[in-house]
Design a protein around this motif. Sequence first.
Motif, PDB file in Angstrom:
ATOM      1  N   ASN A 935       0.816  -1.211   0.000  1.00 33.44           N
ATOM      2  CA  ASN A 935       0.000   0.000   0.000  1.00 33.44           C
ATOM      3  C   ASN A 935       0.851   1.263   0.000  1.00 33.44           C
ATOM      4  N   LEU A 936       2.094   1.134   0.464  1.00 30.64           N
ATOM      5  CA  LEU A 936       2.993   2.287   0.519  1.00 30.64           C
ATOM      6  C   LEU A 936       3.670   2.548  -0.821  1.00 30.64           C
ATOM      7  N   GLY A 937       3.443   1.668  -1.816  1.00 34.22           N
ATOM      8  CA  GLY A 937       4.098   1.817  -3.108  1.00 34.22           C
ATOM      9  C   GLY A 937       5.314   0.913  -3.205  1.00 34.22           C
ATOM     10  N   TRP A 938       6.260   1.333  -4.080  1.00 27.40           N
ATOM     11  CA  TRP A 938       7.491   0.555  -4.260  1.00 27.40           C
ATOM     12  C   TRP A 938       8.425   0.827  -3.085  1.00 27.40           C
ATOM     13  N   GLU A 939       8.337  -0.028  -2.074  1.00 30.03           N
ATOM     14  CA  GLU A 939       9.124   0.185  -0.861  1.00 30.03           C
ATOM     15  C   GLU A 939      10.614   0.063  -1.131  1.00 30.03           C
ATOM     16  N   ILE A 940      10.971  -0.781  -2.102  1.00 33.73           N
ATOM     17  CA  ILE A 940      12.379  -1.028  -2.372  1.00 33.73           C
ATOM     18  C   ILE A 940      13.083   0.231  -2.853  1.00 33.73           C
ATOM     19  N   ALA A 941      12.301   1.200  -3.374  1.00 33.88           N
ATOM     20  CA  ALA A 941      12.888   2.441  -3.882  1.00 33.88           C
ATOM     21  C   ALA A 941      12.774   3.589  -2.886  1.00 33.88           C
ATOM     22  N   GLN A 942      12.232   3.332  -1.706  1.00 36.42           N
ATOM     23  CA  GLN A 942      12.013   4.392  -0.729  1.00 36.42           C
ATOM     24  C   GLN A 942      13.215   4.537   0.209  1.00 36.42           C
ATOM     25  N   PRO A 943      13.337   5.724   0.831  1.00 40.35           N
ATOM     26  CA  PRO A 943      14.478   5.967   1.740  1.00 40.35           C
ATOM     27  C   PRO A 943      14.463   5.009   2.933  1.00 40.35           C
ATOM     28  N   ASN A 944      15.648   4.825   3.516  1.00 41.26           N
ATOM     29  CA  ASN A 944      15.802   4.007   4.722  1.00 41.26           C
ATOM     30  C   ASN A 944      15.251   2.581   4.522  1.00 41.26           C
ATOM     31  N   TYR A 945      15.547   2.044   3.365  1.00 43.28           N
ATOM     32  CA  TYR A 945      15.005   0.701   3.070  1.00 43.28           C
ATOM     33  C   TYR A 945      15.518  -0.345   4.053  1.00 43.28           C
ATOM     34  N   ASP A 946      16.733  -0.171   4.547  1.00 42.97           N
ATOM     35  CA  ASP A 946      17.292  -1.154   5.479  1.00 42.97           C
ATOM     36  C   ASP A 946      16.444  -1.297   6.731  1.00 42.97           C
ATOM     37  N   GLN A 947      15.667  -0.243   7.081  1.00 44.44           N
ATOM     38  CA  GLN A 947      14.818  -0.295   8.268  1.00 44.44           C
ATOM     39  C   GLN A 947      13.499  -1.021   8.004  1.00 44.44           C
ATOM     40  N   LYS A 948      13.232  -1.350   6.747  1.00 45.49           N
ATOM     41  CA  LYS A 948      12.014  -2.073   6.399  1.00 45.49           C
ATOM     42  C   LYS A 948      12.220  -3.585   6.382  1.00 45.49           C
ATOM     43  N   ILE A 949      13.483  -4.005   6.345  1.00 49.09           N
ATOM     44  CA  ILE A 949      13.778  -5.449   6.311  1.00 49.09           C
ATOM     45  C   ILE A 949      13.372  -6.066   7.647  1.00 49.09           C
ATOM     46  N   ARG A 950      12.690  -7.201   7.593  1.00 48.30           N
ATOM     47  CA  ARG A 950      12.239  -7.890   8.813  1.00 48.30           C
ATOM     48  C   ARG A 950      12.987  -9.225   8.954  1.00 48.30           C
TER      49      ARG A 950
END
Length: 969
Positions: A935-950
């Motif tokens: 829903n947030l869009g292309w997360e892989i292209a967004q800033p601070n992507y390392d903080q999205k990894i689970r």
Amino acid sequence: MLLKFLLYSIKIAITFSGLFRLRFLSSLPCLLLILSFFLSSTPLLCQNKIDIKADFNVTNNSIKISQNITYYNTSNKVLDTIYLNDWSHSYATKTTPLANRFAEEYKTEFHFAKNEDRGYSVVTSITQHGEAVFFDRLKNHIDVIKVALQTPLQPNQRYTIKINYIVQVPNDKFTRYGFTPEKDFNLRYWYITPAVFNGKWQYYSNKDLDDLFAPEANITLQATYPKSYTLTSELDELTTSENDSTITTILTGEKRINSRLFLQKHSNFNAIGTENFSLVSNIDDEELHIVDKVLVIDNVSKFLKENLIAYPHKKLLLTHIDYKKNPIYGLNLLPSFIRPFPDKFQYELKILKTALHNYLENTLIINPREDQWIIDGLQTYFLMKYVDEYYPNMKIFGTLSKIWGIRSFHAAQLDFNDQYNFLYMHIARENLDQPLLMEKDSLLKFNENIANKYKAGIGLRYLDDFVNANTVENTIKQYLSEYALKQTDSKDFENLLKNNTSKDIDWFFTDYLSTNKQIDFKITQLQSTKDSIKVTIKNKRNNNMPVSLFGINNDTVISKYWVEHIHGEKTVTIPNNNIEKLVLNYDKSIPEFNLRDNWKSTKGFLLNNRPLQFRLFTDIEDPYYNQVFFMPQFDYNLYDGVSPGIKLANKTVLEKPFHYDIRPTYGLRSKQLRGKAKFSYKHNLKNNNLYYVRYGLTGEYSNYAPELSYSEFTPYLQFRFRDHKNLRDNKKKYLTLRYVSINREEDPSGIYNIEEEPSYSVFNMNYGQSDPNLKNYNSWNADLQLAKKFGKLSFTYEYRKLTEKNRQYNLRLFTGMFLYNNSYQTSNYFSFALDRPTDYLFDYNYYGRSEESGLFSQQLIIAEGGFKSKLNTPYANQWISTINGSTTIWRYIHAYGDAGFVKNHYNNAKFVYDSGIRFSLVDDYFELYFPIYSNLGWEIAQPNYDQKIRFIIALDLQTLFGLFSRRWY
């Protein structure tokens, strides 16, 4: 036919004796001589025959076979159909009984193997009298062939068929038999054999149990193989011839039921002649000098001859594979660089155990799927006897038992032979023991490999101790003599033993072998006078097994009696003889469930109390002490930091009904005392689908946020269900009832708790079912929670499928709704979470449970919504329904996707979704998730992507131990 003809001729001669009386009488000795010759020759004439011509193609890992089978119908029934064992075809597909067995035990090698690594056989023709006959493979046993004979086979008649087929040899990584990386061949069950008919057909599929039941036969094998190879077999070599590139060897053997064959470029087999037979072996010799090896083998050979009977063949073959598949578990648990046992002892026991098994297997023709206990029991019995005679002082830890620190453990004081009772008792305490007469393929792997083998051996020692006077050992010799190379079963052994003793031994065959009834006795009362002692013994189990009663004075045995037929309680009177205490099963020859209540002092009640004993680290139980074990403990969470402490527990290596575990620790970061405690009582129910009930109480004190503590107090009741008739079925059910009371320290800042009441209590009822398997995994649970401010109901379903093409599909469904919710206006603390549950019941092992940013906030626990992306609607205070799925891209790399609806008060239901890549190194234990689109869009292209990894990581050793134990239980 010849015998009938002779008898008929004699009858005619007698009829006309008036005319030829003198001539007949003069020729009678000759006729009797001829008759006796045919009578003695009849067994040889009726001997089954298998003639094999095998051409080995080591380049293609195949064998071209032309084979003749002659089989006699020794039954009184007419057979128009016969069955053949073709276990080479067991490896043909991923759905054979063998493949399903691998899947049940989580062995992945076969399922993920390349097609060329799996074996199969192609039968090109089966003929009888030169004409083709109809044959087909059985639907549920594709490694069994059904053949329609041209004419029905009458009793005491034979059939002869010719079979042409090609065997594609499997890779040895599945069962250790097959072709090796070096292109050697290790073969067992590699050619077709007739199935046994003894009133009914005895055929079944290969399940990697090494238990083919085939009739004895005279075997002739002509093997053609490359000149660069060496052939090793347990058959006798007749001739060998060579040409430019191949060798042809002809081997023979009479009354054989086993003919393994090994083709090696560099043979590692060595033959050592003994007085009784030639022993051929490639078992690791521990780098012993040749003189020591010869002495070892000579000792083993003499022991076998003295305790069994003369080996019926010239050659006894012992292989490294034999030992690896059936090791002495006390010797193989430590890494090779740790050698607690002398090299000679290790080699001697490896040779002895393997020799005993192969000796008995090649002598007794039993149905191993039904009567394996006979060979297992005799093997273990004589293995223990050998150690008693030649190594009576050997301890279970070997030379480690003399090292300071280790020698203080009770385990280090146990004799080497105590391990057999210990390992059987392990499975009995877990309520997973199975009868010795249960079909071998129905046993749990631990029981099939270890527990039942050891129970059979110690059972024979128990029986021998009860009967006494060498009756059991003499009966064993008699049994082997009378039934060597003949089909036999448990009933034959039972009849012989009952004929050799006047004692009542029905209990051994009706209770010990046929059931999983455990043995447990207790001294309840004792009255002592100057001349006699009256003692009351209670049988705590429903069986008819006897128990030994010892009179002890200063640790010296004064007297020993056997008390029989104890139903409920029985009172006996014995002479006093200055006895200080009476002890049941003092020598521990009986595999008894609980030894802690087996003794009473004749001098008063207070002396019966077992003294308190403190031990460093968990140990094997010493029944004469109340033991408390303490050991260093380390915990960690973000707010307390590393928390060293101590663990106090009464849990020994063997399971106990009552268990406590107290763990006080000190948080180096929080500078606070913290800790947890558990108390539980487990009540096992025998032979019941409800197999145990656990009553428990847990408590914990720790920090849930920086400088904010909480305490948890939970009484609970748990019921566990499984099919007691089929313990191999992984399907289990459970019902848990608990009352969770949480007391949280209030946060003055309002950051970490903003509820009106930071403390709360919840009644929780959870019912679920799981059916884990390598190929198919199913589980579901329904959860009800009732509290002052809310009530909620949820349902979770998980499904995991591994397809024939090695693609894995994972599906998880979750739906939950509030029955009532009076807390949503102040916080979402009790709401359903989309990606990170608040864990208000403190069930999950969060390392930083209150973190909303940083590494610890990225810890993922698949619960509730099960999403991986952190979306703008992270909670649902009314209802939620989600689906989580993933599928294999390549090996450990999966594509995942989540979708669902989230409903909050005053808002319409919102559709949510996310997707990404999942790296699953170990399912549910170590995984990484990389979001891509949501829903947030292309997360892989967004800033601070390392903080999205689970990430998912399980550091709990008990959880990780489950990866190993699931193969065995």
